[in-house]
Enzyme design. Structure first.
Site, PDB file in Angstrom:
ATOM      1  CD  GLU A 278       0.881 -12.951 -65.472  1.00 29.36           C
ATOM      2  OE1 GLU A 278       0.766 -12.190 -66.455  1.00 29.36           O
ATOM      3  OE2 GLU A 278       0.397 -14.086 -65.438  1.00 29.36           O
ATOM      4  CG  HIS A 299     -17.235  -6.032 -40.799  1.00 33.34           C
ATOM      5  ND1 HIS A 299     -17.786  -5.589 -39.613  1.00 33.34           N
ATOM      6  CD2 HIS A 299     -17.342  -5.009 -41.671  1.00 33.34           C
ATOM      7  CE1 HIS A 299     -18.231  -4.350 -39.790  1.00 33.34           C
ATOM      8  NE2 HIS A 299     -17.974  -3.982 -41.029  1.00 33.34           N
ATOM      9  CE  LYS A 411      -0.203 -19.594 -70.290  1.00 32.80           C
ATOM     10  NZ  LYS A 411      -0.168 -18.609 -71.364  1.00 32.80           N
TER      11      LYS A 411
HETATM   12  O1  PA5 Z   1      -0.132 -11.223 -69.266  1.00 35.46           O
HETATM   13  C1  PA5 Z   1       0.092 -12.262 -69.864  1.00 35.46           C
HETATM   14  O2  PA5 Z   1       0.776 -12.302 -70.899  1.00 35.46           O
HETATM   15  C2  PA5 Z   1      -0.516 -13.585 -69.406  1.00 35.46           C
HETATM   16  O3  PA5 Z   1      -1.216 -13.428 -68.217  1.00 35.46           O
HETATM   17  C3  PA5 Z   1      -1.439 -14.143 -70.460  1.00 35.46           C
HETATM   18  O4  PA5 Z   1      -2.393 -13.164 -70.782  1.00 35.46           O
HETATM   19  C4  PA5 Z   1      -2.178 -15.402 -69.992  1.00 35.46           C
HETATM   20  O5  PA5 Z   1      -1.252 -16.350 -69.567  1.00 35.46           O
HETATM   21  C5  PA5 Z   1      -3.041 -15.976 -71.121  1.00 35.46           C
HETATM   22  O6  PA5 Z   1      -2.248 -16.283 -72.222  1.00 35.46           O
HETATM   23  P1  PA5 Z   1      -2.835 -16.595 -73.656  1.00 35.46           P
HETATM   24  O7  PA5 Z   1      -3.528 -15.392 -74.159  1.00 35.46           O
HETATM   25  O8  PA5 Z   1      -1.644 -16.923 -74.509  1.00 35.46           O
HETATM   26  O9  PA5 Z   1      -3.783 -17.750 -73.482  1.00 35.46           O
END
Ligand code: PA5
Length: 421
Positions: A278, A299, A411
């Site tokens: 990310e 394996h 989202k």
């Molecule tokens: O690293 C990040 O910011 C994302 O992976 C969020 O943690 C993830 O999308 C979850 O988001 P939220 O805490 O707003 O539900």
């Protein structure tokens, strides 16, 4: 202390090439080490003490101790960066944490069956829950929260609210506002920290502490690592690991396979995958972080790694448990008597060495993170090192480390789809 072993890289990358890159990028490295790259409002993780100083740790421990004492089942609901750090440490420490309470992870799937199974598994134990969402618009934790609070209200009547702690943000519709109206305990998700960088904040630390992890040692491991990295103008192993990945990628090694040997480090691998994926995955050039569990995958996909496409390098997570268990003798000749009575602790390091040497012979770049064992300090050190390294990698790639527009797009699509707009 964790050691980054580069000795099996030399067929593809000489140490001098890494040194030269570092020398040529002193200015950029200095900017990263000063926290002057990327969105300055997302650097709340950069100084570990900022959200995990002594006062914060005392507050977290006090609240966690109460939940730990009273809970039979502790539900942790969150997704992505909101739950992975805690789950990595809780699973990574495994049995060392003792029996109580049982933890149940929710909020990371929209499978009706899985959500139903989770509720069915609650039994009649004393229930406590922590719901985590930085932006409480994410459907997965949102639905889990409905299900879990419905069950808790049924069981405990009006007193159910005191058993729920929400970790989130301020603002309309966010968890702070909901907590105030409904009487839930509230912990602030620091505004200047993104999910995948939240291990050393209340987001990661509270559930870890509820499950019995020594969060002071975890934070101490990270703080010592931070001090070491920031005292080294070359950025230490965080920069070095990022430079090696960067240079390998330029040579066409665009997939990094992280291989772990202790099954309970699976979630730590998932955390690593999210952190790099990310943070860096924002242009055509980025490395795909992949994950394998050895011996199982030796394996299976191991064949491909060994003799398939030549775009893959492997990073071994040589963190091994020690148990003192011995290989029992056999009443008949099963072909393994050369191991009679020897410690099982030698097996995993041996399989790691065997696989690394096989890859090296084929010309596959192999990196190794070696540690003496698996404890809170090692996990804290590893996670901070990786966070800094991902920050360096984003700088070398020229991308913004702290956003994740792709995730936000899905989202929004999901909300549109379900609202029928
Ligand atoms: O690293 C990040 O910011 C994302 O992976 C969020 O943690 C993830 O999308 C979850 O988001 P939220 O805490 O707003 O539900």
């Amino acid at each position: 202390m964790i050691h980054l072993d580069e000795s099996l890289l030399d067929k593809n990358l000489k140490p001098e090439a890494v040194d030269e890159f570092i020398a040529a990028h002193r200015e950029l490295i200095a900017r990263v080490l000063a926290g002057q790259y990327g969105n300055s409002e997302a650097l709340g993780w950069f100084n570990v003490e900022e959200n995990a100083g002594a006062a914060a740790l005392n507050g977290i421990s006090e609240l966690a101790e109460k939940v730990r004492r009273e809970a039979g089942v502790f539900v942790l609901a969150g997704v992505g960066g909101s739950n992975r750090a805690a789950q990595s440490v809780i699973e990574g420490l495994g049995y060392n944490l003792g029996e109580k309470p049982r933890i149940l992870y929710m909020g990371n799937t929209l499978s009706a069956r899985a959500m139903g199974d989770a509720l069915d598994s609650l039994g009649n134990k004393s229930l406590y829950a922590n719901i985590i969402a930085k932006n409480f618009a994410t459907l997965e934790p949102g639905i889990a929260f409905r299900l879990i609070r419905g069950r808790m209200r049924e069981t405990y009547g009006d007193s159910f609210a005191g058993r729920i702690t929400v970790t989130g943000s301020f603002g309309p519709g966010q968890l702070a506002e909901i907590a105030e109206r409904q009487g839930f305990n509230f912990l602030e998700f620091p505004a200047a920290v993104g999910g995948r960088f939240s291990a050393f904040t209340v987001v990661g630390l509270f559930p870890m502490a509820v499950m019995g992890a020594d969060i002071r040692r975890f934070v101490a491991g990270a703080a010592a690592c931070e001090k070491r990295l920031k005292a080294d103008p070359s950025g230490g192993d965080a920069a070095r690991y990022a430079v090696i990945r960067h240079l390998l990628r330029k040579k066409g090694f665009t997939v990094e396979n992280l291989a772990y040997f202790e099954p309970r480090l699976r979630m730590l691998g998932c955390w690593w995958q999210q952190l790099h994926g990310e943070t860096e995955g924002k242009n055509d050039d980025a490395i795909l972080p992949a994950l394998t569990s050895f011996s199982e995958d030796l394996h299976a996909i191991g064949q491909y790694i060994q003799e398939g496409g030549r775009f893959l390098f492997t990073t071994f997570l040589n963190f091994f448990d020690k148990t003192g268990m011995a290989v029992p003798p056999s009443a008949f000749d099963d072909g393994f008597s050369f191991l009679d009575g020897r410690s099982c602790d030698i097996l995993n390091p041996a399989v790691s060495k065997a696989a690394a040497e096989a890859y090296y012979r084929r010309g596959i770049p192999v990196l190794r993170f070696n540690a003496g064992g698996i404890d809170e300090e090692t996990l804290g050190e590893f996670m901070y090192l990786q966070m800094m390294s991902a920050y360096f990698s984003a700088a070398f790639l020229g991308v913004e480390p702290f956003d994740q527009n792709g995730v936000e797009q899905y989202k929004r699509n999901l909300q549109t789809e379900l609202r029928g707009v």
